[in-house]
Enzyme design. Sequence first.
Site, PDB file in Angstrom:
ATOM      1  N   SER A 150     109.170  36.374  71.282  1.00 56.03           N
ATOM      2  CA  SER A 150     107.878  36.130  70.624  1.00 56.03           C
ATOM      3  C   SER A 150     107.799  34.725  70.063  1.00 56.03           C
ATOM      4  O   SER A 150     108.815  34.153  69.635  1.00 56.03           O
ATOM      5  CB  SER A 150     107.739  37.131  69.480  1.00 56.03           C
TER       6      SER A 150
ATOM      7  N   TYR B 240     111.514  41.065  61.990  1.00 56.53           N
ATOM      8  CA  TYR B 240     111.071  41.255  63.374  1.00 56.53           C
ATOM      9  C   TYR B 240     111.444  40.045  64.227  1.00 56.53           C
ATOM     10  O   TYR B 240     112.087  40.165  65.279  1.00 56.53           O
ATOM     11  CB  TYR B 240     109.545  41.480  63.414  1.00 56.53           C
TER      12      TYR B 240
ATOM     13  N   LYS C 274     114.376  39.309  67.318  1.00 58.58           N
ATOM     14  CA  LYS C 274     114.131  38.706  68.642  1.00 58.58           C
ATOM     15  C   LYS C 274     115.142  37.590  68.921  1.00 58.58           C
ATOM     16  O   LYS C 274     115.699  37.482  70.014  1.00 58.58           O
ATOM     17  CB  LYS C 274     112.704  38.134  68.705  1.00 58.58           C
TER      18      LYS C 274
HETATM   19  P1  NAD Z   1     103.858  48.295  72.081  1.00 52.13           P
HETATM   20  O1  NAD Z   1     104.290  48.878  70.779  1.00 52.13           O
HETATM   21  O2  NAD Z   1     102.514  48.643  72.580  1.00 52.13           O
HETATM   22  O3  NAD Z   1     104.927  48.654  73.216  1.00 52.13           O
HETATM   23  C1  NAD Z   1     106.298  48.773  72.934  1.00 52.13           C
HETATM   24  C2  NAD Z   1     106.756  50.111  73.475  1.00 52.13           C
HETATM   25  O4  NAD Z   1     108.147  50.273  73.193  1.00 52.13           O
HETATM   26  C3  NAD Z   1     106.027  51.302  72.845  1.00 52.13           C
HETATM   27  O5  NAD Z   1     105.434  52.079  73.859  1.00 52.13           O
HETATM   28  C4  NAD Z   1     107.125  52.072  72.097  1.00 52.13           C
HETATM   29  O6  NAD Z   1     106.904  53.457  72.139  1.00 52.13           O
HETATM   30  C5  NAD Z   1     108.359  51.628  72.849  1.00 52.13           C
HETATM   31  N1  NAD Z   1     109.611  51.689  72.064  1.00 52.13           N
HETATM   32  C6  NAD Z   1     109.869  51.156  70.852  1.00 52.13           C
HETATM   33  N2  NAD Z   1     111.141  51.413  70.496  1.00 52.13           N
HETATM   34  C7  NAD Z   1     111.704  52.127  71.504  1.00 52.13           C
HETATM   35  C8  NAD Z   1     112.986  52.690  71.728  1.00 52.13           C
HETATM   36  N3  NAD Z   1     113.964  52.606  70.821  1.00 52.13           N
HETATM   37  N4  NAD Z   1     113.209  53.355  72.877  1.00 52.13           N
HETATM   38  C9  NAD Z   1     112.234  53.486  73.812  1.00 52.13           C
HETATM   39  N5  NAD Z   1     111.000  52.966  73.663  1.00 52.13           N
HETATM   40  C10 NAD Z   1     110.738  52.296  72.516  1.00 52.13           C
HETATM   41  O7  NAD Z   1     104.024  46.710  71.950  1.00 52.13           O
HETATM   42  P2  NAD Z   1     103.549  45.564  72.967  1.00 52.13           P
HETATM   43  O8  NAD Z   1     102.482  44.788  72.286  1.00 52.13           O
HETATM   44  O9  NAD Z   1     103.330  46.108  74.311  1.00 52.13           O
HETATM   45  O10 NAD Z   1     104.852  44.651  72.953  1.00 52.13           O
HETATM   46  C11 NAD Z   1     105.839  44.720  73.959  1.00 52.13           C
HETATM   47  C12 NAD Z   1     106.949  43.746  73.604  1.00 52.13           C
HETATM   48  O11 NAD Z   1     106.413  42.437  73.484  1.00 52.13           O
HETATM   49  C13 NAD Z   1     107.641  44.063  72.271  1.00 52.13           C
HETATM   50  O12 NAD Z   1     109.022  43.830  72.406  1.00 52.13           O
HETATM   51  C14 NAD Z   1     107.019  43.057  71.315  1.00 52.13           C
HETATM   52  O13 NAD Z   1     107.891  42.736  70.265  1.00 52.13           O
HETATM   53  C15 NAD Z   1     106.783  41.873  72.232  1.00 52.13           C
HETATM   54  N6  NAD Z   1     105.695  40.996  71.748  1.00 52.13           N
HETATM   55  C16 NAD Z   1     104.461  41.512  71.514  1.00 52.13           C
HETATM   56  C17 NAD Z   1     103.451  40.685  71.003  1.00 52.13           C
HETATM   57  C18 NAD Z   1     102.088  41.244  70.697  1.00 52.13           C
HETATM   58  O14 NAD Z   1     101.360  40.619  69.924  1.00 52.13           O
HETATM   59  N7  NAD Z   1     101.673  42.369  71.280  1.00 52.13           N
HETATM   60  C19 NAD Z   1     103.705  39.320  70.779  1.00 52.13           C
HETATM   61  C20 NAD Z   1     104.972  38.825  71.058  1.00 52.13           C
HETATM   62  C21 NAD Z   1     105.968  39.667  71.557  1.00 52.13           C
HETATM   63  N1  UFG Z   2      93.508  37.545  60.853  1.00 48.64           N
HETATM   64  C1  UFG Z   2      92.448  37.725  59.990  1.00 48.64           C
HETATM   65  N2  UFG Z   2      92.134  38.995  59.622  1.00 48.64           N
HETATM   66  C2  UFG Z   2      92.816  40.091  60.069  1.00 48.64           C
HETATM   67  C3  UFG Z   2      93.892  39.896  60.958  1.00 48.64           C
HETATM   68  C4  UFG Z   2      94.222  38.598  61.328  1.00 48.64           C
HETATM   69  O1  UFG Z   2      91.812  36.777  59.557  1.00 48.64           O
HETATM   70  O2  UFG Z   2      92.474  41.215  59.666  1.00 48.64           O
HETATM   71  C5  UFG Z   2      93.848  36.178  61.275  1.00 48.64           C
HETATM   72  C6  UFG Z   2      95.251  35.735  60.871  1.00 48.64           C
HETATM   73  O3  UFG Z   2      95.221  35.194  59.556  1.00 48.64           O
HETATM   74  C7  UFG Z   2      95.567  34.719  61.950  1.00 48.64           C
HETATM   75  C8  UFG Z   2      94.830  35.255  63.184  1.00 48.64           C
HETATM   76  O4  UFG Z   2      93.840  36.136  62.682  1.00 48.64           O
HETATM   77  O5  UFG Z   2      95.014  33.478  61.632  1.00 48.64           O
HETATM   78  C9  UFG Z   2      95.742  36.041  64.137  1.00 48.64           C
HETATM   79  O6  UFG Z   2      96.429  37.042  63.415  1.00 48.64           O
HETATM   80  P1  UFG Z   2      97.260  38.187  64.154  1.00 48.64           P
HETATM   81  O7  UFG Z   2      97.792  39.101  63.102  1.00 48.64           O
HETATM   82  O8  UFG Z   2      96.421  38.784  65.232  1.00 48.64           O
HETATM   83  O9  UFG Z   2      98.406  37.389  64.902  1.00 48.64           O
HETATM   84  P2  UFG Z   2      99.612  36.512  64.358  1.00 48.64           P
HETATM   85  O10 UFG Z   2      99.535  35.182  65.022  1.00 48.64           O
HETATM   86  O11 UFG Z   2      99.673  36.517  62.880  1.00 48.64           O
HETATM   87  O12 UFG Z   2     100.891  37.302  64.884  1.00 48.64           O
HETATM   88  C10 UFG Z   2     100.929  37.823  66.205  1.00 48.64           C
HETATM   89  C11 UFG Z   2     101.819  39.063  66.230  1.00 48.64           C
HETATM   90  C12 UFG Z   2     103.256  38.676  66.046  1.00 48.64           C
HETATM   91  C13 UFG Z   2     103.624  37.652  67.079  1.00 48.64           C
HETATM   92  C14 UFG Z   2     102.729  36.454  66.975  1.00 48.64           C
HETATM   93  C15 UFG Z   2     103.073  35.503  68.081  1.00 48.64           C
HETATM   94  O13 UFG Z   2     101.426  39.977  65.230  1.00 48.64           O
HETATM   95  O14 UFG Z   2     104.066  39.802  66.224  1.00 48.64           O
HETATM   96  O15 UFG Z   2     101.367  36.854  67.110  1.00 48.64           O
HETATM   97  O16 UFG Z   2     102.389  34.309  67.935  1.00 48.64           O
HETATM   98  F1  UFG Z   2     104.879  37.277  66.885  1.00 48.64           F
END
Ligand code: NAD
Ligand code: UFG
Length: 352
Positions: free
Chosen positions: A134, A158, A162
């Site tokens: 991430s 978190y 990573k």
């Molecule tokens: P998500 O929660 O929708 O998907 C993750 C899945 O992993 C879920 O379906 C959950 O049930 C499963 N899971 C969690 N722990 C588990 C375990 N111990 N065993 C088996 N399954 C398990 O999240 P996502 O948004 O699809 O994210 C996927 C990956 O990308 C994650 O590793 C997350 O940290 C990373 N990521 C997501 C974002 C984002 O904003 N969505 C940003 C950066 C990185």
């Molecule tokens: N924001 C608001 N109101 C809300 C939610 C968010 O104003 O209710 C704003 C935040 O302050 C920020 C922007 O919208 O400026 C995006 O916020 P998000 O929470 O959607 O995303 P972040 O960038 O804070 O974090 C996300 C994921 C992290 C990941 C990261 C990677 O939550 O897990 O992006 O860049 F690591």
Amino acid sequence: MKDHRLNDTEKGVLVTGGTGYIGSHAVVTLIAAGYNPVIVDNLSNSKVSALERISKITKKKLPFYKIDMRDSAALDKVFQKHPIASVIHFAGLKAVGESVAEPLRYYENNIQSAISLCFVMAKRGVKKIIFSSSAAVYGDASIIPISENCFPEPTNPYARSKIIIEQILQDIHVADPAWRVILLRYFNPVGAHQSGLIGEDPQGTPNNLMPLISQVAVGRRKRINIFGDDYPTTDGTGVRDYIHVMDLAEGHIAALKQIEKTALKKSTQKPMIINLGTGRGYTVMEMLHAFEEVSGKKIPYRITKRRPGDIAACYADTTLARKLLGWKARRGLVDMCADAWRWQSRNPQGYP
Ligand code: NAD
Ligand code: UFG
């Protein structure tokens, strides 16, 4: 990018977290690219009905195992049952705030899952892995756009989980250079598959901006709180690099091709760390207005104080992804909003 034909063994890809938001879109994209995904998920943050939707899109019934990644014996059986050539490891917990409140749960789930997976992979001789890292690992980066050279300074458990997993995978490669590892650092994934059949379905109150906006638009919430309008940005609200989830999914195919190519070579290939973003940032207000335009819905909002831990601006330097993977994001802001809205308006309560 030069393509090569895959034989049946090479087509098998274990997708952990494959019923989750990004994983489900990756599965659809993998099938379109000719792979045979095998899905593992413990359903702690996703629903099994995502599988039916994936099948509807792909017209394929996919092997799925409800397994916790930490259960290496159960995982091993999946490797024995299916020809698996590579792994895309999405499974993990991902809520930043929750990780601050429950650090042990985050470290245990995320790190133990990765260790258990790697043990089984090593045992079964599967040495190709793509890991979901991430942009959160960069913390409050001082130089923007953020390149992979930027020193990671994670600010919460978190993000630290990573970085630790990234390090574990790099250490595994040092011990056995036959491993091929790509660490993908995602920026802010948004949007949905264009069919409107799969999308983001956060359980409980969403943490992220886009699902909150779309839940307001669909009438599930009254308004959105905008966390601060006094940042040094064009309109004072935070800037992020929002990337369409289908672009992100395609980035994984490019990474898989890259891994397959380097695996053919005898020479060692160090793990690659690659940003997946668009390279362009939008403010919260720009996102909100774009969504209003596409959905035709008014999104009521109020400005509140800054969210602790938030930074003013964060967007990716995407040079390396283009150079190493031959990949760049193709979809723009209108696609992101239109696809998110199609999913949300057709599934107001998410998956059944
Ligand atoms: P998500 O929660 O929708 O998907 C993750 C899945 O992993 C879920 O379906 C959950 O049930 C499963 N899971 C969690 N722990 C588990 C375990 N111990 N065993 C088996 N399954 C398990 O999240 P996502 O948004 O699809 O994210 C996927 C990956 O990308 C994650 O590793 C997350 O940290 C990373 N990521 C997501 C974002 C984002 O904003 N969505 C940003 C950066 C990185
Ligand atoms: N924001 C608001 N109101 C809300 C939610 C968010 O104003 O209710 C704003 C935040 O302050 C920020 C922007 O919208 O400026 C995006 O916020 P998000 O929470 O959607 O995303 P972040 O960038 O804070 O974090 C996300 C994921 C992290 C990941 C990261 C990677 O939550 O897990 O992006 O860049 F690591």
